[in-house]
Design a protein around this motif. Sequence first.
Motif, mmCIF file in Angstrom:
data_model
loop_
_atom_site.group_PDB
_atom_site.id
_atom_site.type_symbol
_atom_site.label_atom_id
_atom_site.label_comp_id
_atom_site.label_asym_id
_atom_site.label_seq_id
_atom_site.Cartn_x
_atom_site.Cartn_y
_atom_site.Cartn_z
ATOM 1 N N THR A 72 -26.959 -46.680 25.097
ATOM 2 C CA THR A 72 -27.559 -45.556 24.382
ATOM 3 C C THR A 72 -26.592 -45.082 23.304
ATOM 4 O O THR A 72 -25.392 -45.337 23.382
ATOM 5 C CB THR A 72 -27.853 -44.376 25.332
ATOM 6 O OG1 THR A 72 -26.607 -43.907 25.875
ATOM 7 C CG2 THR A 72 -28.762 -44.792 26.460
ATOM 8 N N PRO A 73 -27.100 -44.388 22.282
ATOM 9 C CA PRO A 73 -26.244 -43.927 21.193
ATOM 10 C C PRO A 73 -25.410 -42.698 21.537
ATOM 11 O O PRO A 73 -24.568 -42.284 20.759
ATOM 12 C CB PRO A 73 -27.244 -43.588 20.081
ATOM 13 C CG PRO A 73 -28.483 -43.204 20.811
ATOM 14 C CD PRO A 73 -28.523 -44.102 22.025
ATOM 15 N N ASP A 74 -25.614 -42.115 22.712
ATOM 16 C CA ASP A 74 -24.952 -40.855 23.050
ATOM 17 C C ASP A 74 -23.438 -40.960 23.115
ATOM 18 O O ASP A 74 -22.732 -39.970 22.981
ATOM 19 C CB ASP A 74 -25.452 -40.340 24.412
ATOM 20 C CG ASP A 74 -26.932 -40.033 24.375
ATOM 21 O OD1 ASP A 74 -27.456 -39.820 23.269
ATOM 22 O OD2 ASP A 74 -27.560 -40.016 25.442
ATOM 23 N N LEU A 75 -22.916 -42.170 23.342
ATOM 24 C CA LEU A 75 -21.479 -42.340 23.506
ATOM 25 C C LEU A 75 -20.747 -42.371 22.180
ATOM 26 O O LEU A 75 -19.536 -42.231 22.117
ATOM 27 C CB LEU A 75 -21.208 -43.640 24.284
ATOM 28 C CG LEU A 75 -19.811 -43.828 24.881
ATOM 29 C CD1 LEU A 75 -19.544 -42.754 25.934
ATOM 30 C CD2 LEU A 75 -19.684 -45.204 25.495
ATOM 31 N N ASP A 76 -21.445 -42.544 21.090
ATOM 32 C CA ASP A 76 -20.798 -42.643 19.784
ATOM 33 C C ASP A 76 -20.077 -41.359 19.414
ATOM 34 O O ASP A 76 -20.585 -40.265 19.624
ATOM 35 C CB ASP A 76 -21.841 -42.948 18.690
ATOM 36 C CG ASP A 76 -22.302 -44.384 18.737
ATOM 37 O OD1 ASP A 76 -21.537 -45.222 19.239
ATOM 38 O OD2 ASP A 76 -23.422 -44.656 18.278
ATOM 39 N N VAL A 77 -18.886 -41.546 18.848
ATOM 40 C CA VAL A 77 -18.159 -40.394 18.322
ATOM 41 C C VAL A 77 -18.924 -39.876 17.106
ATOM 42 O O VAL A 77 -19.476 -40.647 16.335
ATOM 43 C CB VAL A 77 -16.736 -40.824 17.899
ATOM 44 C CG1 VAL A 77 -15.978 -39.657 17.287
ATOM 45 C CG2 VAL A 77 -15.971 -41.369 19.095
ATOM 46 N N ASP A 78 -18.961 -38.559 16.953
ATOM 47 C CA ASP A 78 -19.674 -37.969 15.820
ATOM 48 C C ASP A 78 -18.860 -38.177 14.555
ATOM 49 O O ASP A 78 -17.932 -37.427 14.273
ATOM 50 C CB ASP A 78 -19.899 -36.475 16.072
ATOM 51 C CG ASP A 78 -20.617 -35.805 14.903
ATOM 52 O OD1 ASP A 78 -21.224 -36.528 14.096
ATOM 53 O OD2 ASP A 78 -20.547 -34.572 14.799
ATOM 54 N N LEU A 79 -19.174 -39.211 13.809
ATOM 55 C CA LEU A 79 -18.427 -39.537 12.599
ATOM 56 C C LEU A 79 -19.292 -39.271 11.378
ATOM 57 O O LEU A 79 -19.709 -40.188 10.683
ATOM 58 C CB LEU A 79 -17.978 -41.001 12.631
ATOM 59 C CG LEU A 79 -16.906 -41.348 13.666
ATOM 60 C CD1 LEU A 79 -16.656 -42.845 13.673
ATOM 61 C CD2 LEU A 79 -15.623 -40.610 13.403
ATOM 62 N N LEU A 86 -7.626 -37.396 12.998
ATOM 63 C CA LEU A 86 -7.141 -37.038 14.327
ATOM 64 C C LEU A 86 -8.279 -36.550 15.219
ATOM 65 O O LEU A 86 -8.387 -36.940 16.389
ATOM 66 C CB LEU A 86 -6.053 -35.960 14.222
ATOM 67 C CG LEU A 86 -4.700 -36.407 13.679
ATOM 68 C CD1 LEU A 86 -3.796 -35.196 13.446
ATOM 69 C CD2 LEU A 86 -4.028 -37.385 14.642
ATOM 70 N N HIS A 87 -9.127 -35.698 14.670
ATOM 71 C CA HIS A 87 -10.227 -35.127 15.436
ATOM 72 C C HIS A 87 -11.190 -36.199 15.944
ATOM 73 O O HIS A 87 -11.707 -36.102 17.062
ATOM 74 C CB HIS A 87 -10.989 -34.113 14.568
ATOM 75 C CG HIS A 87 -12.162 -33.499 15.263
ATOM 76 N ND1 HIS A 87 -12.037 -32.575 16.284
ATOM 77 C CD2 HIS A 87 -13.500 -33.679 15.088
ATOM 78 C CE1 HIS A 87 -13.236 -32.228 16.711
ATOM 79 N NE2 HIS A 87 -14.146 -32.872 16.011
ATOM 80 N N HIS A 88 -11.396 -37.220 15.123
ATOM 81 C CA HIS A 88 -12.358 -38.264 15.497
ATOM 82 C C HIS A 88 -11.710 -39.508 16.096
ATOM 83 O O HIS A 88 -12.376 -40.523 16.309
ATOM 84 C CB HIS A 88 -13.187 -38.664 14.265
ATOM 85 C CG HIS A 88 -14.097 -37.582 13.788
ATOM 86 N ND1 HIS A 88 -15.134 -37.086 14.531
ATOM 87 C CD2 HIS A 88 -14.118 -36.877 12.620
ATOM 88 C CE1 HIS A 88 -15.768 -36.145 13.863
ATOM 89 N NE2 HIS A 88 -15.160 -35.989 12.702
ATOM 90 N N GLY A 89 -10.421 -39.420 16.392
ATOM 91 C CA GLY A 89 -9.749 -40.541 17.053
ATOM 92 C C GLY A 89 -9.664 -41.795 16.228
ATOM 93 O O GLY A 89 -9.683 -42.911 16.756
#
Length: 219
Positions: free
Chosen positions: A144-151, A212-215
């Motif tokens: 599912t797409p839920d695991l994606d980091v909010d980029l 940094l915030h988005h790893g």
Amino acid sequence: MSLLKVLVADDHAIVRSGLSFLINQQANFEVVAEAANGNEAFLKIEQYDIDLIILDLNMPPGESGLITTQRIHERYPDVGIIILSMHEEQAYIDQAIKNGAAAYILKSSSDAELLTALKTVARHKSYIDQNIILTKTDIEKINTPDLDVDLKGYTDLSNREKEILPLIALGYANKEIAAKLYISTKTVEAHKASINRKLGFKNRVDLVHYALHHGLIDF
């Protein structure tokens, strides 16, 4: 099976040397290149026509291995990505697989696990370290797409801009970035301007906070 070209990417030279020795003892596999960070690995894939890459997720200072995995998979979908990492946290494992890794092996596991993964991925199949248990919930997260980091905005960047962004965040000068990526300083400047425009940054501080915030980078 024809000879398969392997790239070993790890920030420790002694680890790269040990992995290369192990792999070169196997029939049909040859380590043709090594890399100490994600950007270097990305560049060498095309340069050496790589079939398989063994990639560490943590190679500071540099781009996050999870992002490198995603970029490699998007640009070179036929390259088999084998993650060899100290990270045993399920979130890392799930995200690496979701980002395109064909196999995930723990550094604490035996050589046999890595070789099994290498041979399995060479047959275009997936492999998870036997010491890792994927639950039904993990599989659902991966699918599912839920695991994606909010980029937000990141997907709008070009492949080259995604290469340059972590280098800017890490403080590399334009000349250094140009030398690493084999492009001109003017091209670097143009890409920096485009990154700032697309992401709405006013200065490097904004970019560093974003990375940094988005790893996107590891220190």
